[in-house]
Scaffold this motif. Structure first.
Motif, mmCIF file in Angstrom:
data_model
loop_
_atom_site.group_PDB
_atom_site.id
_atom_site.type_symbol
_atom_site.label_atom_id
_atom_site.label_comp_id
_atom_site.label_asym_id
_atom_site.label_seq_id
_atom_site.Cartn_x
_atom_site.Cartn_y
_atom_site.Cartn_z
ATOM 1 N N ASN A 321 0.828 -1.216 -0.043
ATOM 2 C CA ASN A 321 0.029 -0.038 -0.149
ATOM 3 C C ASN A 321 0.799 1.265 -0.160
ATOM 4 N N LYS A 322 1.980 1.184 0.546
ATOM 5 C CA LYS A 322 3.049 2.380 0.508
ATOM 6 C C LYS A 322 3.565 2.687 -0.824
ATOM 7 N N LEU A 324 1.548 1.757 -3.621
ATOM 8 C CA LEU A 324 0.671 2.207 -4.430
ATOM 9 C C LEU A 324 0.214 3.332 -4.304
ATOM 10 N N THR A 325 0.305 3.957 -2.857
ATOM 11 C CA THR A 325 -0.054 5.139 -2.382
ATOM 12 C C THR A 325 0.822 6.343 -3.304
ATOM 13 N N THR A 331 -5.531 1.418 -2.925
ATOM 14 C CA THR A 331 -4.665 0.548 -2.011
ATOM 15 C C THR A 331 -5.505 -0.921 -1.963
#
Length: 633
Positions: A321-322, A324-325, A331
């Motif tokens: 998610n880091k 993707l963000t 996410t």
């Protein structure tokens, strides 16, 4: 009326639930109540995973095994351990002399039975286990790792039992580690083995995960099994084992003779186990592992692995998610990633030759599948990264796979100049005890009673050194404190935000000029506070960065090779390997370093060519995904 004996898998109950096992004080406290229950013929006390987790929280596993097995020895209850054949009681292959010493030590520590399994069901790998177990005075039990595929048929397992017995196995265990053996098929296996070997003891071990285990236990008993493994609340069911009370009542109703249960003692064991969970072990148990999940019928992942898998997924989701963000992409949550993983395991497993999904090969299939899923989220192709441990399995360094490799896997091996091995896997791992004796002599460490400390060091060198230095205990206590604080913060009532004074940003990296030479340094702050002082570690000479041009400006053509995943960074994976250094020219596709993650070693390959001008991570240091590892021009 046939008697069915019961075995409590107390070690596996914990391993299937989470990361850690109870401390020696906890184990010795619960031993007598387990004995007082009066219904167990055997208790699983130690084995695969047990030693490592003792070392991880800073406790000597040799002390634990001796004190934990002694009460059962005194009471005449047999103790059993689990060992992984070529891999002993660790995740990677073990030299012959270390394997031999392990069996001698474990018997002298109080373990009666060695349940030996091979991750590929390779009789050749288990022959030494049976030989060394009997030589050490233990009962040699051969475990058939049950999985469900077009190749793993009832006849396959019956014939496999013949081979194990021919190699020296004195008992047979049907090890249904994922609980996906279909009940009728489990019965047919046992019936076939019993007809060929009427006097051999057969023990059934089945996890509950997808829900077959109760029916499988009944089919096992009806078709000739002598002993059934059980768990008990609060750690039965879920990724663990069928509950003692359920199995006991079912067998009684079916007309079998089973020993009575002292329910007062049962409640004491149940209560003590819960206090261990409340004390600290519960912080490492994912609640999902307390539930059965029929979705696992498809991927067939074992219960013993699910405990660590769920803990790993928390980090994987956060890391993904880091990434993707940063790129403004949607996410994902843990549930979504888990379901994608289950689907990918079913896709990957046949392509890797259908290895039984048991330690360590279940981890290998899972890791490749997980990396595939993560890389596909990032727009990359499948099999963009296969760890070195999995390559060892693919190439035959642990024995031959039952199924054929997919053409694309064979082509990858060819493209990477990897050679297949068809010899005896044990020959690849020469004896090491003398080398470890020398190391212990140099450090002034005692070999221990019956050479048990020597065995432990040779079996788990990194974990043992961390235990001896105190680093393991320190890291564990820090991690536990953080988990407790996080839980307390969730339970605490919300408070109004208080204004705070601005805090100056503290640098994490600097370039220092010393006598005309530039050094790239990383800065750590004790207790995380810049006000408490600064510790700067100067890199070794070979990591020295080149002096920039006289105008002090970067050339503008620097490129970076980044970490593809989080984990521990290593320049080499073995002492004989030559580390990359500043000034080395590298080509795209070259292996330049390694990251240890999810219990395996992942080779870091260059995704661009150039000359190394800076090594930006220290050997043995934790790195995050996307951290710069090398600067090249």
């Amino acid at each position: 009326m046939k008697e069915i004996k019961l075995a409590l898998v107390y070690r596996d109950m914990w391993q299937s639930a989470g990361k850690y096992v109870p401390t020696v004080d906890m184990l010795t406290k619960v031993a007598q109540p387990i004995i007082d229950m009066g219904c167990f013929h055997r208790v699983e006390t130690n084995g695969g995973g047990f030693e490592q987790v003792n070392l991880l929280f800073g406790e000597n596993p040799n002390t634990s095994v001796r004190k934990w097995t002694q009460p059962f020895n005194n009471a005449g209850i047999q103790t059993q351990m689990l060992e992984r054949g070529l891999n002993g009681i660790r995740m990677s292959p073990v030299p012959k002399d270390v394997r031999k010493l392990m069996f001698k030590v474990k018997k002298l520590q109080g373990t009666d039975i060695s349940r030996s399994f091979d991750g590929l069901n390779n009789p050749q790998n288990l022959e030494l286990s049976f030989k060394y177990a009997k030589k050490g005075g233990m009962i040699a039990q051969g475990a058939l790792s049950v999985t469900h595929s077009p190749l793993h048929t009832v006849d396959y397992y019956i014939n496999l039992a013949d081979q194990y017995i021919e190699k020296g196995a004195e008992e047979i265990c049907i090890k249904d580690m994922a609980g996906i053996g279909r009940p009728v098929s489990i019965g047919k296996m046992i019936k076939g083995i019993r007809e060929r070997h009427p006097d051999i003891i057969i023990q059934y071990h089945g996890h509950s995960t997808p829900g077959f285990s109760v029916a499988s236990s009944l089919e096992a008993a009806r078709n000739g099994a002598d002993i059934i493994d059980v768990g008990m609340e609060p750690l039965s069911w879920g990724t663990g084992h069928a509950d003692l009370l359920t199995i006991h009542e079912m067998l009684k109703d079916a007309g079998f003779s089973v020993p009575d249960i002292n329910m007062k003692a049962y409640m004491e064991v149940r209560s003590l186990t819960q206090t261990f969970i409340d004390d600290f072990l519960g912080y490492y148990i994912n609640p999902r592992n307390r539930f059965m999940n029929s979705l696992l019928i498809g991927p067939g992942l074992p219960g013993g692995m699910m405990g660590s898998l769920m803990a790993d997924l928390e980090k994987n989701v956060a890391s993904l998610n880091k990434w993707l963000t940063k790129r403004d992409k949607p996410t994902v949550n843990q549930e979504e990633l888990l379901l994608r993983l289950f689907e990918e395991v079913q896709y990957v497993w046949p392509k890797l030759g259908y290895p039984p999904l048991v330690t360590p090969f279940s981890q290998y299939v899972k890791n490749v599948s997980l990396m595939n899923v993560i890389n596909m989220y990032k727009g990359k192709e499948r099999f963009a990264m296969i760890d070195e441990n999995t390559w060892g399995m693919i190439l035959g360094k642990s024995g031959q796979l039952l199924g054929d490799l997919a053409p694309e896997i064979k082509q990858m091996a060819k493209d990477q100049d990897r050679e297949f091995y068809t010899g005896n896997p044990q020959d690849l791992y020469p004896n090491e005890l003398d080398a470890y004796r020398k190391k212990m002599d140099e450090k002034g460490w005692d070999y221990g009673q019956d050479d048990e400390e020597l065995m432990e060091y040779a079996m788990h060198p990194q974990q043992y050194e961390a235990f001896k230095s105190g680093a393991a205990k320190e890291n564990f206590e820090k991690d536990l404190a953080e988990r407790k604080a996080k839980k307390e913060a969730k339970l605490a009532p919300p408070q109004a935000a208080q204004p705070s004074a601005p805090v100056a940003a503290s640098p994490k990296e600097l370039t220092l000029n010393v006598n005309g030479e530039n050094y790239h340094v990383k800065i750590s702050y004790p207790d995380g506070s810049a006000q408490d002082g600064v510790v700067v570690e100067m890199p070794k000479e070979e990591f020295k960065a080149p002096t920039p041009s006289s105008n002090g400006k970067a050339s503008g053509n620097e490129k970076f090779i980044d970490a593809p995943l989080e984990g521990k960074f290593y320049l080499t994976k073995e002492t004989s390997e030559k580390a990359k250094k500043i000034g080395d020219a590298i080509e795209e596709g070259d292996t330049i370093a390694y990251i240890e993650a999810m219990k395996v070693i992942n080779a870091i390959t260059a995704d661009k060519s150039g000359t190394i001008t800076e090594i930006m991570a220290n050997h043995g240091e934790e790195v995050e995904e996307d951290d710069h590892l090398f600067k090249i021009v």
